[in-house]
Design an enzyme around this catalytic site. Structure first.
Site, PDB file in Angstrom:
ATOM      1  N   HIS A 270       0.815  -1.223   0.000  1.00  0.00           N
ATOM      2  CA  HIS A 270       0.000   0.000   0.000  1.00  0.00           C
ATOM      3  C   HIS A 270       0.840   1.259   0.000  1.00  0.00           C
ATOM      4  CE1 HIS A 270      -3.640  -2.244   0.527  1.00  0.00           C
ATOM      5  NE2 HIS A 270      -3.243  -2.772   1.646  1.00  0.00           N
ATOM      6  N   ASP A 330      -0.815  -5.139   6.306  1.00  0.00           N
ATOM      7  CA  ASP A 330      -1.704  -6.119   5.685  1.00  0.00           C
ATOM      8  C   ASP A 330      -1.378  -6.286   4.208  1.00  0.00           C
ATOM      9  OD1 ASP A 330      -2.524  -3.464   5.206  1.00  0.00           O
ATOM     10  OD2 ASP A 330      -4.483  -4.178   4.524  1.00  0.00           O
ATOM     11  N   GLU A 331      -1.775  -7.409   3.668  1.00  0.00           N
ATOM     12  CA  GLU A 331      -1.873  -7.600   2.235  1.00  0.00           C
ATOM     13  C   GLU A 331      -0.599  -7.286   1.450  1.00  0.00           C
ATOM     14  OE1 GLU A 331      -6.525  -6.722   1.523  1.00  0.00           O
ATOM     15  OE2 GLU A 331      -5.198  -4.984   1.518  1.00  0.00           O
ATOM     16  N   VAL A 332       0.491  -7.928   1.799  1.00  0.00           N
ATOM     17  CA  VAL A 332       1.720  -7.728   1.037  1.00  0.00           C
ATOM     18  C   VAL A 332       1.805  -8.777  -0.084  1.00  0.00           C
ATOM     19  CG1 VAL A 332       4.230  -7.612   1.141  1.00  0.00           C
ATOM     20  CG2 VAL A 332       2.851  -6.854   3.085  1.00  0.00           C
TER      21      VAL A 332
ATOM     22  N   GLN B  28      -9.944  -7.550  -2.618  1.00  0.00           N
ATOM     23  CA  GLN B  28      -9.155  -6.819  -1.654  1.00  0.00           C
ATOM     24  C   GLN B  28      -8.511  -5.596  -2.306  1.00  0.00           C
ATOM     25  OE1 GLN B  28      -9.455  -7.511   1.504  1.00  0.00           O
ATOM     26  NE2 GLN B  28     -10.914  -8.949   0.677  1.00  0.00           N
TER      27      GLN B  28
END
Lengths: 534, 534
Positions: A270, A330-332, B28
């Protein structure tokens, strides 16, 4: 890089049994009409939202004369006219109570003796009122409110409780058909069930103008115009940046309402918008042997990355008074790291094999240490815990993944970590119908675990991610749906009557309109006076 | 009783392949970001929405100088300065093109010879320009637009085509980074695919202030303050009524934009609010042998009912210039009729047995005759057709039930009736994500039937029912989602490229913001200049 988050206390809300009518074919209009007729009614608690812990409303009504009624510091209070926070609150609540009415046009009728409420006296009991402090996770928000003729008394240890009590007092006052302001004699003792009652606003996917942020009490795109690194720039044009002045304005505005502002800087993923302002910060991706031209997550193998992060968090720490920073995590996506030969080489040197989660942990560990050395605590998304990154014992883990979140709450608290629940309250996931009931029906402590584990749940957050939200639709999408979460987190566990909640929330929503917040309707019906909006 | 419906022409929109990602777990954030990067780009058609039938944009750019450029009546036009509709449109589009810019602050640079567009000449070709008419279902909306140095020419048979061409012209003009207004030389021939391109706004479930109606071009709560019957009152307070002046204002405002206003008065169901103003209009329901105190649909057995309806529709017919009235006819619940002994007796007398659909047909037949005798055509919901009510051959049947609507289109057109499609475009049924793609992907003529049947489909409607919509969220919920329906109904059948549509719609949405319409974002990103919110 993601939003600031606000800890909502002012406009809180309540939760009950979920109708779970999600995603089925919506009921037809005639049905809905019946539903309305079943639902509309009076709550014994009037329009109070969230419901206080203990409440006694007596039948005796007192009148308030706008020209005479005053909000004042009571005898023995440790806060006086020098307390700007309370002075500002007195002015604000006077307007909320009387401001939108047309009473100014009426003659001031004398009231019969013994029927008038003349004052609300606010008394701060504790030696240190905390008037000039910022609120924090341990702030005392308890208050006692006693409404009797001729004066009402609001007692609180600290100013934070006084703010909550002023809100409740303002909600007790109502106007009859003749424009007379009335309040019933009442006794209220109140304090929050959970200390952390948050709203997450996302200013990274759409810029939110300062006006929108303030109108919703808080929120913002978190982008600091840092001189040393030109952090920010990113995906927005030059106009779409919060200046340090904007940031201070939001923090101060929030403080006056007892709201904390916690910034989130999500990394290593992100972060695309960061890269544009900062050379070498992101990992260059490869297509076979050559650079592809695109960039991935933050580059975890360069010293310069950590120098940059040290300076960044030093600056953030000085700008944001709160004791916590949200670090995301989160969400790598590992694809780009895997493609990069320098990263592969680094993996070998470190003995990580091909486990890129180890590389991520390596990075996060360094970031946590940097933030610690800046004397801040941190909040992380659940993945950081799930991946076994070593985190400080006082880390707050935020549970956000929708499926099986109760099991995750068990694991996180079982490992002794403090936690915040967000999973069932992703307000950006819209659906047809009264989805507030779904949010209201969540019981945060309904997961397998012992008493000690339950105590580690310090609250929750209503998250409004910004993929499909900007200034055009932020307010009606947030309110009154977030109010459902608000009551769930403030009121007693047994406040679960959805019918009663509906009756109060309808009125609370109309009150929001009168206060200038364009909260969307719960269902058919109207407010009086009708909202004259856009 | 339900909303007026507006036939949208000004801000139309386009349709392609449905992603059909409805109601699955939302993707996501990181995925969405990738999706954005794939999607964002330039359309060869710039920001045009809806896409014209034939379009040639040449590379040569011309400049427009705000201080010199004029919208004028061209030589030979049958409309001149006496045509208020065009004069108003000239003023409006001049502002749309230049108004929001900061050009006023710039010096007026002289332009090199041969690079400037000096005028847009509007030429109405037909002997009768229809300048003072109301638009109707057969109005000619075709136009030709030729942009060449030094003047652009817009030719149309009637003013309606000129309005559409002015919109297109305004969309061709763009501003470069230095504040220069540019337009490419272009040739456009355009006309709508379907004549009926509607938006249904519901003012019965929530009152919509006049301001909201006008801001969205049209819409309103349809309630006429009728002297003879005090129709209206109903579920709203005294303030929540449209006066005859309001109604005329809306109709005129719409006319100037080439938009028809069709009122809907749904009966015998959906009439609860009528009853409060009109004695004996609704059927008293029974609980066994006694009146239950509640009321059902309109009472179909009393002569007074039909006297009332005759007067009502006479008044409506005089207020609304459009040749059609929408009579509703959907969703009648027979429970109350069944409970009422007088109704049962009437059924016997009429030989209806226990088939209450026959009683409903009896009622509707009488209403249709009343409306016919007021010289109006009618639109009905599909149930009226489904139940075999005898309807005039020129009746328009609106197909709204979501499941199996293609089969219903076959049946309705197979029986020779003209039809409007609403079923796939219920905008009140919200869901997470880019649902505009779903609306865009609908092909209205994709149902089993011969050529002659396809010709009976005269268009469609985007319906925004009001259970969960009021002035707080109307605009962002309607736009830009309704735009997808708009392009589907205006542009060629083969305009189905969703990628191209996305690129144009993003810009069209930003244009709506600049014009003061708070359309919600399609996805992440920003407009320049950014919308500065409410």
């Amino acid at each position: 890089m993601e939003p600031a988050r606000l800890f909502l206390g002012l406009l809180c809300a309540s939760a009950a049994l979920a109708a779970s009518s999600l995603h089925q074919r919506p009921p037809q209009p005639e049905f809905l009409l019946e539903e309305l007729e079943l639902e509309l009614g009076e709550s014994p608690s009037g329009s109070l939202w969230p419901l206080p812990r203990s409440l006694r409303i007596l039948p005796r009504q007192l009148q308030l004369a706008p020209a005479r009624f005053q909000l004042v510091h009571g005898p023995g209070s440790t806060a006086g006219p020098g307390c700007a926070l309370l002075q500002d609150a007195f002015r604000r609540y006077y307007e909320y109570i009387f401001g939108y009415s047309k009473w100014q046009n009426q003659g001031q009728r004398p009231l019969p003796a013994g029927t008038e409420l003349l004052q609300l006296q606010v008394i701060i009991v504790s030696k240190d009122s905390e008037c000039d402090n910022y609120p924090n996770i341990t702030s005392n928000e308890a208050y006692q409110l006693s409404v009797t003729e001729p004066v009402a008394v609001l007692r609180a240890e600290k100013v934070w409780g006084a703010l909550r009590g002023l809100e409740t007092f303002s909600q007790l006052v109502y106007e009859d058909d003749y424009g007379t302001f009335l309040i019933n004699e009442s006794e209220i003792t109140d304090y929050p069930r959970f200390a952390h009652r948050g709203i997450l606003l996302d200013t990274s996917r759409h810029f939110l103008p300062l006006k929108s942020i303030l109108a919703n009490l808080v929120s913002w795109h978190f982008v600091v115009t840092s001189i040393s690194y030109q952090l920010i720039t990113g995906s927005y044009s030059y106009d779409h940046v919060y200046t340090p002045t904007d940031v201070r304005l939001v923090i101060d505005y929030a403080r006056l309402r007892g709201i904390r502002v916690i910034p989130e800087f999500d990394s290593p993923g992100h972060t695309k918008s960061w890269g544009k302002g900062q050379k070498d910060l992101l990992t260059p991706c490869f297509n076979g042997e050559h650079r592809s031209g695109s960039y991935g997550p933050v580059n975890p193998i360069l010293n310069t990355t950590y120098h940059f992060m040290t300076d960044l968090f030093k600056e953030i720490s000085s700008v944001f008074p709160d004791a916590y920073i949200h670090l995301g995590g989160d969400e790598v996506d590992f694809t780009c790291w895997k493609s990069n030969p320098d990263v592969t080489e680094f993996m070998k040197q470190q003995g990580f094999g091909i486990d890129y989660a180890k590389l991520e942990s390596y990075y996060i560990q360094k970031i946590l240490d940097i933030v610690s050395s800046a004397n801040k605590g941190y909040i992380v998304w659940q993945e950081v815990f799930d991946k076994g990154v070593k985190i400080k014992p006082d880390t707050i883990v935020e549970v956000w993944i929708g499926s099986l979140y109760t099991a995750e709450l068990s694991r996180v608290t079982g490992a002794g970590f403090t936690t915040i629940l967000a999973a069932p309250w992703y307000l950006d996931y819209i659906s047809y119908g009264q989805d507030w009931k779904k949010y209201y029906s969540v019981e945060p402590l309904n997961f397998p675990g012992c008493e000690k584990q339950k105590k580690l749940v310090i609250g929750g957050e209503a998250c409004l991610w910004g993929e499909f939200v900007d200034a055009t639709n932020l307010t009606p999408r947030l309110w009154p749906r977030a109010s459902a979460v608000g009551e769930r987190l403030w009121s007693s566990e047994n406040v679960t009557n959805i019918q009663d909640a509906y009756n109060r929330l309808v009125k609370h929503r109309c009150r929001m309109l009168r206060r200038g917040i364009a909260a969307e309707p719960l269902f058919v019906g109207y407010c009086d006076p009708e909202y004259r909006g856009r």
